[in-house]
Design an enzyme around this catalytic site. Structure first.
Site, short mmCIF file in Angstrom:
data_model
loop_
_atom_site.label_atom_id
_atom_site.label_comp_id
_atom_site.label_asym_id
_atom_site.label_seq_id
_atom_site.Cartn_x
_atom_site.Cartn_y
_atom_site.Cartn_z
N GLU A 432 -12.76 19.45 -1.39
CA GLU A 432 -12.14 18.34 -2.07
C GLU A 432 -12.74 18.20 -3.47
O GLU A 432 -13.95 18.20 -3.65
CB GLU A 432 -12.42 17.09 -1.22
CG GLU A 432 -12.65 15.84 -1.97
CD GLU A 432 -13.39 14.78 -1.15
OE1 GLU A 432 -14.09 15.09 -0.16
OE2 GLU A 432 -13.27 13.63 -1.53
N ASP A 505 -16.47 15.22 1.18
CA ASP A 505 -17.60 14.31 1.02
C ASP A 505 -17.84 13.52 2.29
O ASP A 505 -16.92 13.26 3.06
CB ASP A 505 -17.31 13.31 -0.11
CG ASP A 505 -17.44 13.97 -1.47
OD1 ASP A 505 -18.06 15.04 -1.54
OD2 ASP A 505 -16.90 13.41 -2.45
N ASP A 507 -18.03 10.48 2.80
CA ASP A 507 -17.72 9.06 2.56
C ASP A 507 -16.29 8.76 3.02
O ASP A 507 -15.65 9.59 3.64
CB ASP A 507 -17.91 8.71 1.07
CG ASP A 507 -16.95 9.51 0.18
OD1 ASP A 507 -16.10 10.25 0.73
OD2 ASP A 507 -17.05 9.37 -1.05
N ASP A 509 -13.43 8.37 1.43
CA ASP A 509 -12.37 9.23 0.90
C ASP A 509 -12.42 10.61 1.54
O ASP A 509 -11.39 11.20 1.87
CB ASP A 509 -12.51 9.38 -0.62
CG ASP A 509 -12.11 8.10 -1.34
OD1 ASP A 509 -11.45 7.25 -0.69
OD2 ASP A 509 -12.47 7.95 -2.53
#
Ligand code: 0RA
Length: 645
Positions: A432, A505, A507, A509
């Site tokens: 990403e 990641d 997190d 997102d």
């Protein structure tokens, strides 16, 4: 795994029992050959194996209640009210039958030739395999008014069978403790057992299965009993979808001695969700029974529509994909001698079954449509809409082909390919964001690791039709890079990388993008998941360092332990803690060391053990009904912390 337990000595055993010992010893030597692995999956497989025996008894009509209990100290007890394993002398073996059943590989089938034996995938390896892999196992048989007890240690007879009391009960109770020297994971997961227990209860209508947890702080008990069988299974699967017709359509019967049970309902989504079972085993790779069902559905709907002038243009035909759009269906059949094939031995091979299922479903469906013209019309209309989208999709696909042919050597421009050409050695990282993509490109081993940075938004495959999905640039890039094509053009042999690694990641997102990618793969390229090609990279969350010593940590607990270790239990403030918010914050070396180096990295392989659960999870997380999504996220909060619903 370890070999530190005492090996049985051969002295004093009869010829038969020597082969038995050899058999069970082989199981302890190579447990993975019998149960797949010695981790969490294998551990839970032991429970399924024991439960399968009680289910066999239920399928024969001898038992209607099963209780599965997770005991204190991670023991498992499975009790049924069947006939009880026979305890009398086994003529050829000269030992009590229950002892033979528990210690001989594949002994189950010797007794009951008429029942539908489970033998697909990892199922049906026999309860003796569980015995071999159990630190201890005890059987209580309630038969002829008496309680008979026998026990074993690591597959070897402990106390021989004896009567310990009287009872009015009938049935069998097996209790075991998995061997800690064999299993790397020894904690049972309620949710995993619940999914299988629920599935078995749906498949065996009227059978009551209770799951109990007696562990400290985990106490609960849940009963699964579905008088409506597959109809209720469909209600459950479609719970978070908008049904196109209120009632589930269901046919149950027997054709040429094959019991067939099928139920389905259309919803307004674009995905197809057909679960198929043979002898209660989920045939995730499909097979002849599924082919028969599909053929019947396509032909019957086309014939009906033609006969009733529902096609506006005279030469219209609906394809299989068209008639399966938005279809949720469960097919469950019983086969006396199933042949299981395929990568995971979950594909039915018996040739005669295709015609049998085809003919049964065609007859029943025809009759149903004649009696319910309004429902028939809605289904045909929905299929016609799908056909229009399919036309648009074909055009989009042709565009993909032409476009990629124009680009350098077929492959997307953003792909940093690897130099090795042998797919078995090659990996592709789906990364990403451009900055992380940049680090990954610099950090990788370019001989066999390719990087595909994904920047644009990935479309939600749950909410869009195929034409839209193919219009999505990131998706086109992936399909081109993989090399397999998809849907009817899919060819596994053309896969260019045997490991496809999703690296996002750690997190919110990142989790969202990962879910979007998995949704797409699950709906459009499930073969890649079934064949074990999809992985999730596990980048660390923290780097803890004291001076030159450093440790990468994947969660808060690990971080705290690392701080203690690196500071020798001294002043924790000496430790420098770096929290990685994104992959982009790691330099290429760090990314290589922590996440990409095959020698040191941790990756999760995505599997499709539970297709029913997967479908529900994806339609819950990615579909358009909001309330169940909120509930799902709340009830799974410990797994998806920080997700803002
Ligand atoms: C062989 C023969 C018979 C029953 C069983 C096996 C049996 C095995 C298990 C395992 C768990 N629960 C079970 N219940 C029954 C039937 C022999 C007879 O009574 O005719």
């Amino acid at each position: 795994m370890s070999d530190n337990q005492k090996k049985p000595t051969v002295k004093g055993y009869s010829a038969e029992s020597i082969t038995v010992l050899k058999g069970l010893e082989a199981v302890r030597k190579r447990p993975a050959m019998y149960i797949g692995d010695v981790g969490k999956r294998g551990l839970h497989h032991l429970v399924y194996e024991v439960v399968d025996n009680s289910i066999d008894e239920a399928m024969g009509g001898y038992c209607d209640t099963i209780t599965v209990t997770i005991g204190k100290d991670e023991t498992i007890t499975v009790e049924d009210n069947g006939r009880g394993i026979p305890v009398d002398m086994h003529k050829e073996e000269g030992r009590p039958a229950v002892e033979v059943v528990m210690t001989s590989l594949h002994a189950g089938g010797k007794f009951d030739k008429d029942s539908y034996k489970v033998s697909g995938g990892l199922h049906g390896v026999g309860v003796s395999v569980v015995n071999a892999l159990a630190e201890w196992l005890e059987v209580e048989v309630y038969r002829n008014g008496s309680i008979h007890v026998i026990d074993f240690k690591r597959g070897l007879l402990g106390k021989a069978v004896k009567i310990t009391g009287k009872t009015k009960k009938r049935g069998t109770k097996v209790t075991f403790k998995a061997d800690d020297t064999i299993f790397t994971h020894n904690v049972f997961d309620w949710d995993v057992l619940e999914d299988r227990v629920r599935e078995l209860a749906f498949l065996n209508k009227g059978l009551s299965i209770t799951l109990k947890d007696e562990r400290e702080g985990e106490k609960r008990s849940e009963k699964y009993l579905y008088k409506g069988g597959l109809k209720q299974f469909i209600d459950y699967l479609n719970e978070n979808k908008h049904a196109l017709h209120p009632q589930v359509i269901a046919f149950e019967g027997e054709k040429d001695d094959v019991p067939i049970d099928v139920a389905f309902q259309y919803n307004d989504s674009y995905s197809e969700n057909i679960l198929s079972y043979v002898n209660n085993i989920n045939t995730i790779e499909g097979g002849t029974h599924l082919s028969g069902l599909r053929t019947a559905l396509t032909r019957t709907l086309n014939n009906y529509a033609t006969r009733n002038n529902l096609f506006k243009k005279t030469n219209t035909t609906l394809s299989g994909d068209d008639v399966r759009e938005g279809l949720t269906c469960v097919l469950s059949i019983k086969v006396a001698e199933p042949q299981f094939e395929g990568q995971t031995k979950t594909k039915l091979g018996n040739g005669d079954i295709k015609g049998i299922v085809d003919s049964f479903v065609s007859d029943q469906l025809n009759e149903f449509m004649e009696q319910h013209p309004a429902i028939a019309k809605r289904v045909i209309e929905k299929s016609l809409m799908a056909a229009q989208a399919r036309d648009a999709a074909r055009k989009a696909r042709e565009l993909t082909r032409r476009k990629s042919a124009l680009e350098s050597g077929d492959l997307p421009g953003k792909l940093a390919d690897c130099s090795t050409k042998d797919p078995a050695l090659c990996e592709i990282y789906l990364v990403e964001g451009d900055s992380a993509g940049g680090s990954a490109k610099q950090g990788r081993d370019r001989r066999y690791q390719a990087i595909l940075p994904l920047r644009g938004k990935i479309i939600n495959a749950e909410k869009a039709r195929i034409d839209k999905i193919l219009g999505n640039n990131e998706i086109r890039m992936m399909i081109t890079a993989f090399g397999t094509g998809f849907k009817e053009d899919f060819e596994l042999e053309k896969l260019r990388y045997h490991k496809i690694v999703i690296m996002t990641d750690a997190d919110v997102d990142g989790a969202h993008i990962r879910t979007l990618l998995l949704t797409f793969l699950f709906r459009y390229l499930p073969e890649l998941i079934i064949n074990g090609h999809i992985f999730i990279a596990m980048p660390p969350l923290y780097r803890v360092s004291v001076g030159k010593k450093e440790k990468y940590c994947f969660d808060d607990d690990e971080r705290d332990i690392a701080i203690k270790k690196l500071t020798d239990g001294g002043d924790p403030s000496r430790a420098k803690i770096q929290r990685y918010k994104g992959l982009g914050e790691m330099n290429p070396d760090q990314l290589w060391n922590t996440t990409m180096d095959p020698e040191t990295r941790t990756m999760m392989r995505v599997n499709l053990d539970d297709a029913a659960a997967a479908d529900r999870i994806f339609s819950t997380l990615m579909g358009d009904i909001v309330e169940p999504r909120r509930e799902f996220i709340q009830s799974h909060a410990k797994y998806v912390t920080n997700i803002d619903a």
